[in-house]
Design a protein around this motif. Structure first.
Motif, PDB file in Angstrom:
ATOM      1  N   TYR A 196      41.327  37.760  22.729  1.00  0.00           N
ATOM      2  CA  TYR A 196      39.987  38.329  22.651  1.00  0.00           C
ATOM      3  C   TYR A 196      39.001  37.586  23.563  1.00  0.00           C
ATOM      4  N   ARG A 197      39.012  36.257  23.444  1.00  0.00           N
ATOM      5  CA  ARG A 197      38.047  35.471  24.209  1.00  0.00           C
ATOM      6  C   ARG A 197      38.281  35.628  25.714  1.00  0.00           C
ATOM      7  N   GLN A 198      39.543  35.663  26.110  1.00  0.00           N
ATOM      8  CA  GLN A 198      39.839  35.848  27.541  1.00  0.00           C
ATOM      9  C   GLN A 198      39.284  37.196  28.030  1.00  0.00           C
ATOM     10  N   GLU A 199      39.381  38.211  27.183  1.00  0.00           N
ATOM     11  CA  GLU A 199      38.866  39.534  27.572  1.00  0.00           C
ATOM     12  C   GLU A 199      37.342  39.504  27.712  1.00  0.00           C
ATOM     13  N   VAL A 200      36.687  38.779  26.789  1.00  0.00           N
ATOM     14  CA  VAL A 200      35.222  38.624  26.877  1.00  0.00           C
ATOM     15  C   VAL A 200      34.866  37.923  28.184  1.00  0.00           C
ATOM     16  N   LEU A 201      35.596  36.840  28.479  1.00  0.00           N
ATOM     17  CA  LEU A 201      35.293  36.067  29.696  1.00  0.00           C
ATOM     18  C   LEU A 201      35.515  36.921  30.941  1.00  0.00           C
ATOM     19  N   LEU A 202      36.570  37.726  30.938  1.00  0.00           N
ATOM     20  CA  LEU A 202      36.836  38.591  32.098  1.00  0.00           C
ATOM     21  C   LEU A 202      35.699  39.598  32.282  1.00  0.00           C
ATOM     22  N   ALA A 203      35.273  40.215  31.173  1.00  0.00           N
ATOM     23  CA  ALA A 203      34.206  41.226  31.256  1.00  0.00           C
ATOM     24  C   ALA A 203      32.933  40.595  31.811  1.00  0.00           C
ATOM     25  N   ARG A 204      32.641  39.369  31.366  1.00  0.00           N
ATOM     26  CA  ARG A 204      31.398  38.720  31.830  1.00  0.00           C
ATOM     27  C   ARG A 204      31.520  38.294  33.290  1.00  0.00           C
ATOM     28  N   ARG A 205      32.714  37.855  33.680  1.00  0.00           N
ATOM     29  CA  ARG A 205      32.924  37.474  35.085  1.00  0.00           C
ATOM     30  C   ARG A 205      32.789  38.714  35.977  1.00  0.00           C
ATOM     31  N   ALA A 206      33.371  39.814  35.525  1.00  0.00           N
ATOM     32  CA  ALA A 206      33.288  41.052  36.320  1.00  0.00           C
ATOM     33  C   ALA A 206      31.834  41.521  36.410  1.00  0.00           C
ATOM     34  N   ALA A 207      31.115  41.431  35.292  1.00  0.00           N
ATOM     35  CA  ALA A 207      29.703  41.854  35.294  1.00  0.00           C
ATOM     36  C   ALA A 207      28.900  41.003  36.272  1.00  0.00           C
ATOM     37  N   ALA A 208      29.208  39.681  36.285  1.00  0.00           N
ATOM     38  CA  ALA A 208      28.489  38.787  37.206  1.00  0.00           C
ATOM     39  C   ALA A 208      28.778  39.160  38.654  1.00  0.00           C
ATOM     40  N   ALA A 209      29.941  39.773  38.875  1.00  0.00           N
ATOM     41  CA  ALA A 209      30.304  40.192  40.238  1.00  0.00           C
ATOM     42  C   ALA A 209      29.791  41.608  40.536  1.00  0.00           C
ATOM     43  N   GLY A 210      29.030  42.175  39.618  1.00  0.00           N
ATOM     44  CA  GLY A 210      28.428  43.479  39.867  1.00  0.00           C
ATOM     45  C   GLY A 210      29.213  44.658  39.322  1.00  0.00           C
ATOM     46  N   ILE A 211      30.219  44.369  38.491  1.00  0.00           N
ATOM     47  CA  ILE A 211      31.027  45.467  37.927  1.00  0.00           C
ATOM     48  C   ILE A 211      30.627  45.661  36.459  1.00  0.00           C
ATOM     49  N   ALA A 212      30.006  46.789  36.159  1.00  0.00           N
ATOM     50  CA  ALA A 212      29.660  47.072  34.760  1.00  0.00           C
ATOM     51  C   ALA A 212      30.959  47.232  33.968  1.00  0.00           C
ATOM     52  N   THR A 213      31.024  46.601  32.811  1.00  0.00           N
ATOM     53  CA  THR A 213      32.280  46.562  32.063  1.00  0.00           C
ATOM     54  C   THR A 213      32.035  46.924  30.608  1.00  0.00           C
ATOM     55  N   VAL A 214      32.894  47.715  30.041  1.00  0.00           N
ATOM     56  CA  VAL A 214      32.804  47.992  28.603  1.00  0.00           C
ATOM     57  C   VAL A 214      34.141  47.633  27.961  1.00  0.00           C
ATOM     58  N   ARG A 215      34.054  46.940  26.823  1.00  0.00           N
ATOM     59  CA  ARG A 215      35.254  46.636  26.021  1.00  0.00           C
ATOM     60  C   ARG A 215      35.128  47.421  24.720  1.00  0.00           C
ATOM     61  N   LEU A 216      36.218  47.676  24.051  1.00  0.00           N
ATOM     62  CA  LEU A 216      36.108  48.445  22.805  1.00  0.00           C
ATOM     63  C   LEU A 216      37.111  47.979  21.761  1.00  0.00           C
ATOM     64  N   HIS A 217      36.742  48.201  20.500  1.00  0.00           N
ATOM     65  CA  HIS A 217      37.687  48.056  19.384  1.00  0.00           C
ATOM     66  C   HIS A 217      38.109  49.475  19.026  1.00  0.00           C
TER      67      HIS A 217
END
Lengths: 317, 243
Positions: B3-24
């Motif tokens: 879970y945490r790795q997925e959060v970190l990936l989403a935030r890294r991608a967002a910082a690079a300009g990629i809007a990201t959505v995760r879902l349960h």
């Protein structure tokens, strides 16, 4: 409620379905961090009680193992109780990098959750913690004047010196060898290289731990737990404040064995003085923190609901 | 467990300009419940489509990419199939649903031996699943309907034939055998397949030792996983935008 007996225990497997409609996700400020939290708003008339579920920290998030946090907070909301589940900083959806210990940022996270509940109308607060987060709840409790209850699952209050965590039970070597040398296991080892690599990794890690335990000083201060005398002093003070205290252990939990053993040691006088005020519940057949089986999870939810009912009943009186 | 790795990936991608959505998915995490046995790859794919629709509504149209983790690979592949050319990154993908459950049931067996609770008289979990309609594995309920749905699926069939950039991420010195096999078939079919290998302590399922309390942010392999995947997404989505 449909139940089925499995391995000698009742397992519930058809619960009523719950929804997110009455839930509010949010980010709470906690010092430099932002803490992700979900509030389950009370259904019907609010009782004024707010309960916070603190997850067990490692690899967990708001939903907790097999959605235990979701089940508990939604069941509480159905009783008119504000239920809040949140991610400690550095876990789940919160910001930051997880700090060790129970003081500082971890305590700030819990206090941010407490503030949130008060802002949403809770006038009394209760905390649920398990293992590490039980010790965190104990450490923070003196800072919550309106604390009504603590439900602690497997709190390692007498296990400060336990090395390498509390999941330390291993089957006897002879038994492991008998199973691993079976035809089926050998076939697995031959057909699945990753299985062999995984087993070798575990063996290496176990050897490393054994060697390091032999070479280090016998009493390393654990970063996970507050000193036991501090925990017991807090428990005694809370009991005097008539806070509803419930400790839940699995029957086979090494932490329970430590607690029982401590009764005859230097902590004995503390423990015996608390005996009348603490409610200690033991789940038959359960292990550490109980979350590792469906029956244990059900037992835990039932225990939390019984503890909340007792608090609500005492309010009515 | 990731879970945490997925959060970190989403935030890294967002910082690079990629809007990201995760879902349960419904029936999991913080989402609405679903009745027992009704969480299937189609319901999970429907949830992913709903998340994508929300993302489009919020950020507008643009190139889209998908990341699937373990079992989520089946879902990501099913949804990506509806978006020809969309990049697809898969972390330790479950290549076949049947194999996934086989591994899970084996792991339960290993755990029961380790804890001393193994009952030699007890039949296999699969037989128990068919007899009772559900079974407990790894402190979770596995329902027969969910099992039947997943067991009939594999990631290559879900993805279909449209060529696209694919990133296969594995832990250890090489991709697992079944991933190497699917990689070869995808390369033959014209997909552009990259590979990212990250060192991992136990190299299986991305599982960490439950007694290892060190924050994952401090692990060098976390940086390789997050940075490597985010860089690949930035590169491939940038290329798709240029097209």
């Amino acid at each position: 409620m449909e139940t089925e007996t499995k391995a000698g225990r009742q397992v519930r497997h058809d619960r009523s379905l719950t929804k997110t409609a009455a839930e509010k996700p949010m980010f709470l400020p906690a010092g430099p961090e932002r803490i992700f939290a979900i509030l389950s708003r009370p259904e019907g008339e609010a009782t004024g009680l707010g309960v916070i579920s603190i997850h067990t920290r490692n690899n967990e998030n708001t939903a907790h193992r097999n959605r235990l946090g979701v089940r508990m907070t939604r069941a509480l909301a159905a009783r008119g109780v504000h239920g809040l589940r949140f991610d400690l900083h550095g876990t789940g959806d919160s910001t930051g990098i997880l700090a060790p210990g129970v003081d500082g940022q971890p305590a700030a996270d819990v206090l941010a959750a407490v503030d949130c509940l008060r802002q949403h109308g809770a006038s009394r607060i209760a905390l649920i913690g398990a293992c590490y987060s039980a010790m965190l709840a104990l450490a923070v409790a003196p800072q919550i004047p309106d604390l009504a209850g603590l439900h602690l699952v497997s709190p390692p209050i007498a296990s400060l010196r336990r090395e390498g965590g509390v999941n330390t039970y291993h089957a006897p070597l002879r038994q492991v060898l008998r199973h691993s040398m079976s035809r089926r296991s050998l076939r697995l080892l031959a057909s699945e290289p990753r299985y062999a690599a995984w087993l070798a990794g575990r063996a290496r890690e176990r050897l490393r731990r054994t060697l390091s335990a032999r070479s280090t000083a016998p009493e390393p201060a654990s970063a996970l737990q507050a000193p036991p005398d501090r925990a017991l002093r807090v428990l005694r003070d809370l009991a005097e404040r008539r806070v509803q205290l419930r400790l839940l252990f699995g029957e086979n939990d090494p932490v329970l064995a430590d607690l029982q053993a401590a009764r005859t040691g230097p902590l004995g006088h503390w423990l015996n003085s608390l005996e009348q005020t603490l409610e200690i519940v033991v789940a038959p057949g359960g292990g550490h923190v109980l979350f590792t089986s469906l029956a244990g999870q059900d037992f835990c939810v039932d225990s939390v609901l019984a503890w909340v009912d007792a608090m609500l009943q005492s309010d009515r009186r | 467990m990731t879970y945490r790795q997925e959060v970190l990936l989403a935030r890294r991608a967002a910082a690079a300009g990629i809007a990201t959505v995760r879902l349960h998915y419904r029936g999991t995490g913080n989402s609405d419940d679903l009745p027992a046995g009704s969480v299937t790859v189609p319901t999970m794919a429907a949830d992913a489509r709903a998340a994508l629709a929300w993302l489009r509504e919020t950020t507008g149209d643009g190139p889209v990419g998908f990341v699937g983790v373990r079992f989520g690979a089946l879902v990501a592949a099913a949804v990506a199939a509806e978006h020809p050319g969309a990049p697809l990154a898969l972390w330790e993908p479950v290549v076949s649903g049947a194999r996934y459950y086989r591994e899970m049931f084996r792991a339960v067996k290993v755990a029961s031996v380790r804890s001393g609770s193994a009952d030699p008289e007890r039949g296999g979990l699969l037989r128990e699943l068919h007899e009772h309609g559900w079974v407990e594995a790894m402190a979770q309920r596995v329902d027969l309907d969910s099992y039947r749905d997943a067991a009939a699926r594999d990631v290559a069939a879900e993805l279909g034939a449209h060529p696209r950039p694919i990133l296969l991420v594995g832990a250890g010195k090489e991709l697992p055998r079944e991933c190497r096999r699917v990689r070869a078939s995808w390369t033959d079919a014209g997909h552009s397949v990259d590979e990212l290998l990250v060192p991992q302590r136990y190299g299986w399922w991305f599982l960490r030792d439950p007694n290892d309390w060190a924050p994952i942010e401090n692990d060098p392999e976390t940086e390789e996983l997050i940075g490597g995947t985010a860089d690949w997404l930035t590169r491939t989505l940038g290329a798709a935008d240029g097209d």
